[in-house]
Write an enzyme that holds these catalytic residues in place. Structure first.
Site, PDB file in Angstrom:
ATOM      1  N   GLY A  75      16.906  79.237  55.350  1.00 17.01           N
ATOM      2  CA  GLY A  75      15.943  78.919  54.304  1.00 17.01           C
ATOM      3  C   GLY A  75      16.455  79.042  52.886  1.00 17.01           C
ATOM      4  CG  ASN A  86      18.272  73.454  50.612  1.00 16.40           C
ATOM      5  OD1 ASN A  86      18.585  73.242  49.448  1.00 16.40           O
ATOM      6  ND2 ASN A  86      19.029  73.077  51.635  1.00 16.40           N
ATOM      7  CG  ASN A 126      16.009  65.579  55.793  1.00 18.66           C
ATOM      8  OD1 ASN A 126      15.836  66.767  56.064  1.00 18.66           O
ATOM      9  ND2 ASN A 126      17.075  64.912  56.200  1.00 18.66           N
ATOM     10  CG  HIS A 142      22.045  64.249  55.823  1.00 18.00           C
ATOM     11  ND1 HIS A 142      21.870  64.654  57.137  1.00 18.00           N
ATOM     12  CD2 HIS A 142      23.265  63.663  55.760  1.00 18.00           C
ATOM     13  CE1 HIS A 142      22.948  64.311  57.838  1.00 18.00           C
ATOM     14  NE2 HIS A 142      23.806  63.717  57.028  1.00 18.00           N
ATOM     15  CG  ASP A 201      19.904  61.546  58.579  1.00 21.06           C
ATOM     16  OD1 ASP A 201      18.953  62.259  58.229  1.00 21.06           O
ATOM     17  OD2 ASP A 201      20.846  61.961  59.290  1.00 21.06           O
ATOM     18  CD  GLU A 258      22.373  71.017  51.538  1.00 21.00           C
ATOM     19  OE1 GLU A 258      21.305  71.518  51.962  1.00 21.00           O
ATOM     20  OE2 GLU A 258      23.410  70.942  52.229  1.00 21.00           O
TER      21      GLU A 258
END
Length: 203
Positions: free
Chosen positions: A18, A20, A114, A116, A157, A186
């Site tokens: 976690g 992010n 999302n 990636h 994706d 990110e």
């Protein structure tokens, strides 16, 4: 969708550590995401450290995984109803390792994003997740990698790209060292993409 005049109710879906999620929480707490209200954190793994992060910040945390709901259709129904119960405006997949059902995706068009760990369209799609991505990047001899925030559609994706940021692949890199460099990116671009959603500036 321009959310500029209202609170944006965000549900964050996680499976692991976690970090992010923590980046989003930090940006909310420091005022960088003033419209965002994280209404819940949903984990596919009941032991995910992300749930501890949520608890520490006073955010509701829920496990909806195979342990709680072994039957896939029922699990998908519970996830969808849990999102709807909190009037979710935006779903953020922050290291979420499960595939969303078509019904859920159709229920939230252009409301699911999302993160990636590669520069899509490179090193993405089925089988490309976690350290597998970084190993593949290094083995292919690429000179750069990075991270991508994209909308989620019914492919893997394949949704519209919102933001990308690149990092160099350095001589002697391992999957771990490259992962660390990509993760720092990110943590920067995911909150930026959320702000773009809130401001209605995604084009």
């Amino acid at each position: 969708m321009n959310q500029s005049n209202k609170s944006v109710r965000v549900s964050v879906l996680v499976s692991g550590g976690g970090s992010n999620l923590q980046s989003i929480i930090d940006h909310v707490e420091n005022g960088s995401l003033p419209q965002v209200r994280i209404v819940q954190v949903i984990s596919s793994n009941e032991n995910a450290f992300a749930l501890e992060r949520a608890k520490k910040s006073g955010i509701k945390g829920i496990a909806i995984g195979k342990e709680q709901w072994p039957e896939e259709n029922k699990r998908n129904q519970v996830l969808l109803s849990t999102l709807k119960e909190e009037d979710t405006d935006l779903i953020v997949l922050a290291g979420y390792m499960s595939i969303l059902s078509p019904e859920l995706i159709q229920s939230y068009p252009n409301q699911i994003i999302n993160i990636h760990p590669s520069l899509i369209p490179k090193f993405c799609g089925k089988g490309f997740f976690g350290k597998r991505v970084h190993r593949a990047v290094i083995e292919s001899g690429e000179k750069e990698s990075g991270a991508t925030v994209h909308f989620v559609d019914e492919g893997v994706d394949t949704g519209k790209i919102i933001l990308q940021e690149s990092v160099p692949v350095l001589e002697g890199d391992t999957a771990d060292t490259l992962a660390e460099r990509v993760l720092s990116v990110e943590h920067q671009i995911l909150p930026k993409a959320i702000k773009m959603f809130c401001d209605g500036t995604i084009v």
